[in-house]
Motif scaffolding. Structure first.
Motif, PDB file in Angstrom:
ATOM      1  N   ALA A 283       0.788  -1.477  -0.030  1.00 35.53           N
ATOM      2  CA  ALA A 283      -0.393   0.456  -0.447  1.00 35.53           C
ATOM      3  C   ALA A 283       0.821   1.158   0.214  1.00 35.53           C
ATOM      4  N   GLY A 284       2.065   1.643   0.848  1.00 32.61           N
ATOM      5  CA  GLY A 284       2.924   2.460   0.849  1.00 32.61           C
ATOM      6  C   GLY A 284       3.434   2.835  -0.225  1.00 32.61           C
ATOM      7  N   PHE A 285       3.744   1.621  -1.269  1.00 29.33           N
ATOM      8  CA  PHE A 285       5.721   1.337  -1.810  1.00 29.33           C
ATOM      9  C   PHE A 285       4.901   1.186  -3.032  1.00 29.33           C
ATOM     10  N   MET A 286       4.184  -0.126  -3.430  1.00 26.27           N
ATOM     11  CA  MET A 286       4.123   0.005  -4.745  1.00 26.27           C
ATOM     12  C   MET A 286       2.916  -0.144  -5.460  1.00 26.27           C
ATOM     13  N   VAL A 287       2.278   0.760  -4.962  1.00 23.10           N
ATOM     14  CA  VAL A 287       1.230   1.191  -5.346  1.00 23.10           C
ATOM     15  C   VAL A 287       1.316   2.442  -5.544  1.00 23.10           C
ATOM     16  N   PRO A 288       2.043   3.278  -5.189  1.00 20.38           N
ATOM     17  CA  PRO A 288       2.375   4.663  -5.468  1.00 20.38           C
ATOM     18  C   PRO A 288       3.129   4.436  -6.992  1.00 20.38           C
ATOM     19  N   VAL A 289       3.519   3.745  -6.081  1.00 22.15           N
ATOM     20  CA  VAL A 289       5.113   3.393  -8.360  1.00 22.15           C
ATOM     21  C   VAL A 289       4.199   3.441  -8.956  1.00 22.15           C
ATOM     22  N   PHE A 290       3.542   2.301  -8.720  1.00 22.20           N
ATOM     23  CA  PHE A 290       2.706   1.858 -10.198  1.00 22.20           C
ATOM     24  C   PHE A 290       2.088   2.652 -10.982  1.00 22.20           C
ATOM     25  N   GLY A 291       0.941   3.967  -9.548  1.00 19.87           N
ATOM     26  CA  GLY A 291       0.449   5.611 -10.347  1.00 19.87           C
ATOM     27  C   GLY A 291       1.760   5.947 -10.938  1.00 19.87           C
ATOM     28  N   LEU A 292       2.729   6.293 -10.074  1.00 23.02           N
ATOM     29  CA  LEU A 292       3.439   7.257 -11.081  1.00 23.02           C
ATOM     30  C   LEU A 292       3.621   6.705 -12.437  1.00 23.02           C
ATOM     31  N   LEU A 293       3.816   5.736 -12.248  1.00 18.35           N
ATOM     32  CA  LEU A 293       4.088   4.588 -13.819  1.00 18.35           C
ATOM     33  C   LEU A 293       3.333   5.078 -14.850  1.00 18.35           C
ATOM     34  N   ILE A 294       2.174   4.799 -13.999  1.00 18.64           N
ATOM     35  CA  ILE A 294       1.232   4.865 -15.410  1.00 18.64           C
ATOM     36  C   ILE A 294       0.472   6.339 -15.659  1.00 18.64           C
ATOM     37  N   TRP A 295       0.740   7.176 -14.703  1.00 20.59           N
ATOM     38  CA  TRP A 295       1.561   8.947 -15.426  1.00 20.59           C
ATOM     39  C   TRP A 295       2.568   9.268 -16.529  1.00 20.59           C
ATOM     40  N   LEU A 296       3.103   8.414 -16.155  1.00 20.23           N
ATOM     41  CA  LEU A 296       4.485   8.301 -16.691  1.00 20.23           C
ATOM     42  C   LEU A 296       3.827   8.477 -18.420  1.00 20.23           C
ATOM     43  N   ALA A 297       3.580   7.270 -18.107  1.00 17.38           N
ATOM     44  CA  ALA A 297       3.297   6.279 -19.354  1.00 17.38           C
ATOM     45  C   ALA A 297       2.030   7.256 -20.371  1.00 17.38           C
ATOM     46  N   ILE A 298       1.575   7.776 -19.148  1.00 19.21           N
ATOM     47  CA  ILE A 298      -0.098   8.715 -20.500  1.00 19.21           C
ATOM     48  C   ILE A 298       0.851   9.941 -20.902  1.00 19.21           C
ATOM     49  N   TRP A 299       1.434  10.217 -20.118  1.00 18.47           N
ATOM     50  CA  TRP A 299       2.065  11.685 -20.719  1.00 18.47           C
ATOM     51  C   TRP A 299       3.174  11.720 -21.716  1.00 18.47           C
ATOM     52  N   THR A 300       3.940  10.318 -21.970  1.00 20.12           N
ATOM     53  CA  THR A 300       4.568  10.284 -22.335  1.00 20.12           C
ATOM     54  C   THR A 300       4.119   9.945 -24.338  1.00 20.12           C
ATOM     55  N   ARG A 301       2.629   9.192 -23.778  1.00 20.27           N
ATOM     56  CA  ARG A 301       2.294   9.134 -25.241  1.00 20.27           C
ATOM     57  C   ARG A 301       1.761  10.598 -25.244  1.00 20.27           C
ATOM     58  N   GLN A 302       1.033  11.320 -24.671  1.00 20.85           N
ATOM     59  CA  GLN A 302       0.352  12.911 -25.461  1.00 20.85           C
ATOM     60  C   GLN A 302       1.461  13.512 -25.349  1.00 20.85           C
ATOM     61  N   ASN A 303       2.966  13.076 -25.183  1.00 19.53           N
ATOM     62  CA  ASN A 303       3.378  13.663 -25.505  1.00 19.53           C
ATOM     63  C   ASN A 303       4.446  14.031 -27.365  1.00 19.53           C
ATOM     64  N   GLU A 304       4.127  12.307 -26.949  1.00 24.53           N
ATOM     65  CA  GLU A 304       4.124  12.121 -28.817  1.00 24.53           C
ATOM     66  C   GLU A 304       3.310  12.577 -29.108  1.00 24.53           C
ATOM     67  N   LEU A 305       2.039  12.905 -29.288  1.00 25.99           N
ATOM     68  CA  LEU A 305       0.599  13.526 -29.853  1.00 25.99           C
ATOM     69  C   LEU A 305       1.596  15.004 -30.177  1.00 25.99           C
ATOM     70  N   ARG A 306       1.649  15.772 -28.708  1.00 35.30           N
ATOM     71  CA  ARG A 306       2.202  16.586 -29.291  1.00 35.30           C
ATOM     72  C   ARG A 306       3.034  17.121 -30.654  1.00 35.30           C
ATOM     73  N   THR A 307       4.327  16.451 -30.361  1.00 31.39           N
ATOM     74  CA  THR A 307       5.483  15.545 -31.442  1.00 31.39           C
ATOM     75  C   THR A 307       4.692  16.037 -32.779  1.00 31.39           C
ATOM     76  N   VAL A 308       4.084  15.091 -33.041  1.00 30.66           N
ATOM     77  CA  VAL A 308       3.130  15.015 -34.677  1.00 30.66           C
ATOM     78  C   VAL A 308       2.795  16.704 -34.894  1.00 30.66           C
ATOM     79  N   ARG A 309       1.881  16.679 -33.933  1.00 27.16           N
ATOM     80  CA  ARG A 309       1.421  17.774 -34.322  1.00 27.16           C
ATOM     81  C   ARG A 309       2.522  19.369 -34.363  1.00 27.16           C
ATOM     82  N   GLU A 310       3.437  19.138 -33.744  1.00 23.31           N
ATOM     83  CA  GLU A 310       4.896  19.964 -33.783  1.00 23.31           C
ATOM     84  C   GLU A 310       4.897  20.104 -34.994  1.00 23.31           C
ATOM     85  N   GLU A 311       6.099  18.792 -35.062  1.00 29.58           N
ATOM     86  CA  GLU A 311       6.769  18.726 -36.253  1.00 29.58           C
ATOM     87  C   GLU A 311       6.638  18.033 -37.670  1.00 29.58           C
ATOM     88  N   LEU A 312       4.648  17.976 -38.174  1.00 26.30           N
ATOM     89  CA  LEU A 312       4.547  17.358 -38.817  1.00 26.30           C
ATOM     90  C   LEU A 312       4.472  18.774 -39.535  1.00 26.30           C
TER      91      LEU A 312
END
Length: 467
Positions: A283-312
């Motif tokens: 509860a104190g370590f694994m779940v928060p780290v899991f949530g942090l990695l989910i946030w990182l994954a979603i943020w990275t995906r949105q950053n890829e979409l933003r890169t598409v809009r900016e570079e193409l």
């Protein structure tokens, strides 16, 4: 199903979506694709047969069958989650199949053999043989298992470099590898638990099988993927590091592997922290780290979409893409609309062609971003030409779908599809300092295409690399 307007008649025919290969020389026999694939398949098949025999020997036939039936339950969910994460620039299925097979067969075999040997060695050389299992679980198992799983990430990083372009690719490959490893490990644990219940007569909620299933399948199916994803992030950061920073390119993956080993050891040692140590770590370590990695994954995906809009947009100004395409390609909703539109009018082959177009356009945008940041590989220009040629080949099918998707998904009626950067009157600023645009220097310092008013449709081979 939404109501779609008519598809433009010039969208036919649907071209093939496979990449074109140019053979420059005859490779030696060990360099041939068939030989390498055959050797790899043979290695994984032999590993699978050996691990099958070892697990069945430890669990018995009934325990083995029960273990497979229970261990397979979280696999579709985990693979689907990682595939969803990779939707912006989906990697080829063959990489994921290899990663899963490596984790389930080769990595699991290495772990079982090495862990058993190390535990027996510790038991015979220490003054406390009873603590050999605990010491092996905390010290030996994390090092052996994470190293074995990391080998799959390393192999794809080295030999499928074009498919490994950033953090998302690292997370997906590492996560699928760990999913395969956890599948085999769960068969062993659940089958052993079932065998214990058969001997002791355990039944109901008190049975060892139920407890093992709850802990490993219900509470922590993401444990092994969570550890190995840290290694994948390290390789992803290495892929984004400039070529001349060799020390960083080597040290970052090693750092990710060490973090994975540390978290794995902490998780395995939670049972020694007292009666509530496991729950506290969970509860104190694994779940928060899991949530942090989910946030990182979603943020990275949105950053890829933003890169598409900016570079193409630079390729729109050079005549390669339609005006609305950067906006449509930078929105997951618009991408889906484009595939649905093409599939509704032209069938599934057209939908696949549009999906292939979207993937190549995303790869092109990410490639250009790496080039602008000095992170390009030596084959940068060759790869750009290949991607542009693939986009040009599919333009008659994809462009009407992209234009429809941009209009349908835009919140307001836009005179242009994207906010254009200011490139001045000379055209697009080239990667290496030369101005580009129509009738001048291309994006990377070579001759650009004529203006559309002078040439109705530039040729996909001679434009803009061969004047």
């Amino acid at each position: 199903m939404p109501t779609f307007p008519a598809y433009p008649i010039d969208a036919y025919p649907i071209p093939p979506t496979g990449p074109a290969h140019v053979v420059l020389r005859h490779p030696r026999w060990w360099q041939r694709t068939g030989v390498r694939y055959g050797a790899l398949i043979t290695l994984l098949a032999l590993s699978g047969l050996v691990i099958l025999a070892l697990v069945r020997e430890q669990t018995g036939t009934q325990g083995f069958l029960v273990g497979i039936c229970l261990a397979v339950l979280p696999v579709p969910m985990l693979v689907t989650a990682f595939r969803w994460l990779d939707r912006v620039e989906p990697g080829p299925w063959r990489n994921l199949v290899f990663a899963f097979a490596w984790g389930a067969c080769a990595a699991a075999l290495i772990a079982i053999v090495a862990n058993s040997f190390a535990t027996k060695w510790i038991a015979t050389t220490t003054a406390d043989p009873a603590g050999a299992d605990t010491l092996g679980a905390i010290v030996i198992a994390p090092v052996v298992e994470e190293s074995a799983k990391a080998a799959a990430v390393l192999l794809i990083f080295l030999f499928r470099r074009r498919d490994f372009t950033g953090i998302v690719d690292g997370m997906v490959v590492a996560g699928v590898t760990a999913t395969g490893f956890a599948f085999t490990e769960n068969i062993l644990y659940l089958g052993t638990a079932f065998g214990t219940d058969q001997i002791t007569g355990g039944h109901g909620a008190a049975s060892v099988t139920v407890g093992t299933f709850f802990v490993r399948i219900i509470m922590s199916p993401f444990a092994h993927p969570l550890f190995t994803v840290l290694t994948g992030i390290g390789f992803g950061l290495s892929a984004l590091t400039a070529q001349h920073r060799r020390a960083r390119r080597v040290l970052v993956p090693i750092g990710g592997l060490l973090l994975a080993m540390g978290m794995h050891a902490f998780w395995n040692g939670s049972s020694t922290f007292g009666p509530y140590g496991f729950l506290a770590v969970y509860a104190g370590f694994m779940v928060p780290v899991f949530g942090l990695l989910i946030w990182l994954a979603i943020w990275t995906r949105q950053n890829e979409l933003r890169t598409v809009r900016e570079e193409l947009p630079v390729y729109v100004l050079a005549g390669w893409l339609g005006l609305a395409e950067p906006f449509a390609l930078g929105s997951m909703r618009a991408r889906q609309l484009a595939r649905d539109y093409a599939g509704h009018h032209l069938g599934k082959p057209a939908a696949r062609a549009v999906g292939h177009y979207e993937k190549n356009a995303t790869s092109l945008a990410l490639l250009r971003r790496r080039g602008r940041r000095g992170q390009a590989n030596p084959d940068f220009a060759v790869r750009e030409r290949e991607l542009l040629a693939e986009l040009w080949k599919l333009r008659h099918v994809a462009r009407p779908a992209m234009e429809y998707a941009a209009r349908a998904s835009a919140p307001v009626r836009m005179p242009v599809a994207v906010p254009w950067p200011s490139y001045g009157t000379q055209g697009v600023q080239g990667m290496y300092g030369a101005p580009g645009g129509y009738g001048g220097q291309g994006v990377y310092g070579q001759a650009g295409p004529p203006h559309p008013a002078q040439q109705q449709s530039p040729h996909p081979v001679h434009h803009p690399y061969h004047p």
